[in-house]
Design a protein around this motif. Structure first.
Motif, PDB file in Angstrom:
ATOM      1  N   ILE A  46       3.679  14.029   7.563  1.00 13.35           N
ATOM      2  CA  ILE A  46       2.833  14.226   6.381  1.00 13.35           C
ATOM      3  C   ILE A  46       2.763  15.722   6.100  1.00 13.35           C
ATOM      4  O   ILE A  46       2.522  16.520   7.013  1.00 13.35           O
ATOM      5  CB  ILE A  46       1.423  13.642   6.620  1.00 13.35           C
ATOM      6  N   THR A  47       2.999  16.082   4.852  1.00 11.52           N
ATOM      7  CA  THR A  47       2.920  17.480   4.442  1.00 11.52           C
ATOM      8  C   THR A  47       1.462  17.915   4.436  1.00 11.52           C
ATOM      9  O   THR A  47       0.598  17.207   3.915  1.00 11.52           O
ATOM     10  CB  THR A  47       3.527  17.664   3.038  1.00 11.52           C
ATOM     11  N   VAL A  48       1.193  19.081   5.004  1.00 11.58           N
ATOM     12  CA  VAL A  48      -0.170  19.603   5.077  1.00 11.58           C
ATOM     13  C   VAL A  48      -0.249  20.897   4.275  1.00 11.58           C
ATOM     14  O   VAL A  48       0.565  21.801   4.452  1.00 11.58           O
ATOM     15  CB  VAL A  48      -0.579  19.867   6.550  1.00 11.58           C
ATOM     16  N   LEU A  49      -1.230  20.963   3.376  1.00 11.92           N
ATOM     17  CA  LEU A  49      -1.539  22.182   2.637  1.00 11.92           C
ATOM     18  C   LEU A  49      -2.890  22.696   3.106  1.00 11.92           C
ATOM     19  O   LEU A  49      -3.793  21.902   3.384  1.00 11.92           O
ATOM     20  CB  LEU A  49      -1.618  21.906   1.134  1.00 11.92           C
ATOM     21  N   LEU A  50      -3.033  24.002   3.176  1.00 12.82           N
ATOM     22  CA  LEU A  50      -4.312  24.606   3.555  1.00 12.82           C
ATOM     23  C   LEU A  50      -4.936  25.303   2.362  1.00 12.82           C
ATOM     24  O   LEU A  50      -4.231  25.906   1.553  1.00 12.82           O
ATOM     25  CB  LEU A  50      -4.108  25.659   4.650  1.00 12.82           C
TER      26      LEU A  50
ATOM     27  N   LYS B 128      -4.025  19.019  11.990  1.00 18.67           N
ATOM     28  CA  LYS B 128      -2.764  19.516  11.418  1.00 18.67           C
ATOM     29  C   LYS B 128      -1.584  19.015  12.240  1.00 18.67           C
ATOM     30  O   LYS B 128      -0.616  18.484  11.701  1.00 18.67           O
ATOM     31  CB  LYS B 128      -2.774  21.040  11.370  1.00 18.67           C
ATOM     32  N   ASP B 129      -1.671  19.160  13.558  1.00 16.66           N
ATOM     33  CA  ASP B 129      -0.588  18.724  14.435  1.00 16.66           C
ATOM     34  C   ASP B 129      -0.366  17.207  14.330  1.00 16.66           C
ATOM     35  O   ASP B 129       0.774  16.741  14.294  1.00 16.66           O
ATOM     36  CB  ASP B 129      -0.865  19.109  15.882  1.00 16.66           C
ATOM     37  N   PHE B 130      -1.453  16.457  14.281  1.00 16.26           N
ATOM     38  CA  PHE B 130      -1.348  15.006  14.157  1.00 16.26           C
ATOM     39  C   PHE B 130      -0.652  14.617  12.854  1.00 16.26           C
ATOM     40  O   PHE B 130       0.270  13.791  12.854  1.00 16.26           O
ATOM     41  CB  PHE B 130      -2.736  14.364  14.226  1.00 16.26           C
ATOM     42  N   LEU B 131      -1.086  15.195  11.747  1.00 18.55           N
ATOM     43  CA  LEU B 131      -0.496  14.861  10.449  1.00 18.55           C
ATOM     44  C   LEU B 131       0.991  15.224  10.416  1.00 18.55           C
ATOM     45  O   LEU B 131       1.814  14.449   9.933  1.00 18.55           O
ATOM     46  CB  LEU B 131      -1.256  15.563   9.324  1.00 18.55           C
TER      47      LEU B 131
ATOM     48  N   MET C 201       0.845  -1.171   0.000  1.00 17.76           N
ATOM     49  CA  MET C 201       0.000   0.000   0.000  1.00 17.76           C
ATOM     50  C   MET C 201       0.899   1.246   0.000  1.00 17.76           C
ATOM     51  O   MET C 201       1.878   1.318   0.729  1.00 17.76           O
ATOM     52  CB  MET C 201      -0.918   0.014   1.220  1.00 17.76           C
ATOM     53  N   GLU C 202       0.528   2.227  -0.765  1.00 22.00           N
ATOM     54  CA  GLU C 202       1.293   3.470  -0.864  1.00 22.00           C
ATOM     55  C   GLU C 202       1.008   4.379   0.335  1.00 22.00           C
ATOM     56  O   GLU C 202      -0.122   4.499   0.784  1.00 22.00           O
ATOM     57  CB  GLU C 202       0.895   4.193  -2.155  1.00 22.00           C
ATOM     58  N   GLN C 203       2.055   5.008   0.848  1.00 18.24           N
ATOM     59  CA  GLN C 203       1.927   5.914   1.990  1.00 18.24           C
ATOM     60  C   GLN C 203       1.370   7.266   1.547  1.00 18.24           C
ATOM     61  O   GLN C 203       1.695   7.749   0.471  1.00 18.24           O
ATOM     62  CB  GLN C 203       3.285   6.140   2.640  1.00 18.24           C
ATOM     63  N   ILE C 204       0.569   7.862   2.387  1.00 16.65           N
ATOM     64  CA  ILE C 204       0.080   9.223   2.156  1.00 16.65           C
ATOM     65  C   ILE C 204       1.198  10.179   2.527  1.00 16.65           C
ATOM     66  O   ILE C 204       1.766  10.089   3.620  1.00 16.65           O
ATOM     67  CB  ILE C 204      -1.181   9.501   2.988  1.00 16.65           C
ATOM     68  N   LYS C 205       1.512  11.105   1.612  1.00 15.69           N
ATOM     69  CA  LYS C 205       2.593  12.052   1.847  1.00 15.69           C
ATOM     70  C   LYS C 205       2.107  13.480   2.006  1.00 15.69           C
ATOM     71  O   LYS C 205       2.719  14.266   2.704  1.00 15.69           O
ATOM     72  CB  LYS C 205       3.594  11.990   0.691  1.00 15.69           C
ATOM     73  N   THR C 206       1.003  13.821   1.336  1.00 18.64           N
ATOM     74  CA  THR C 206       0.508  15.193   1.360  1.00 18.64           C
ATOM     75  C   THR C 206      -1.006  15.189   1.528  1.00 18.64           C
ATOM     76  O   THR C 206      -1.712  14.484   0.803  1.00 18.64           O
ATOM     77  CB  THR C 206       0.870  15.939   0.059  1.00 18.64           C
ATOM     78  N   VAL C 207      -1.491  16.000   2.467  1.00 21.94           N
ATOM     79  CA  VAL C 207      -2.927  16.111   2.746  1.00 21.94           C
ATOM     80  C   VAL C 207      -3.322  17.577   2.683  1.00 21.94           C
ATOM     81  O   VAL C 207      -2.598  18.445   3.190  1.00 21.94           O
ATOM     82  CB  VAL C 207      -3.257  15.539   4.147  1.00 21.94           C
TER      83      VAL C 207
END
Length: 64
Positions: free
Chosen positions: A34-38, A26-29, A1-7
């Motif tokens: 994991i990169t977080v975009l808003l 956000k803090d959890f990711l 399974m591929e990992q999630i890298k950006t949310v």
């Protein structure tokens, strides 16, 4: 399974509980590296964040 890298995060910015949930998520990711975009409107509701901001088109292109 591929990992999630950006949310990408988007939320109901007029609701204080939603904003608090976004902060916790956000803090959890980020703790999971994991990169977080808003999205732009959510960015305005989270002052002092250190995240990249984009429109829905960018989030759609860059998020897993």
């Amino acid at each position: 399974m591929e990992q999630i890298k950006t949310v990408g995060l988007s939320g109901r910015v007029g609701n204080e509980r939603s904003v608090e949930s976004l902060k916790v998520l956000k803090d959890f990711l980020q703790s999971r590296k994991i990169t977080v975009l808003l999205d732009e409107s959510t960015s305005d509701a989270l002052p002092d964040h250190d995240l990249e901001v984009g429109d829905y088109s960018r989030l759609g292109k860059e998020c897993d």
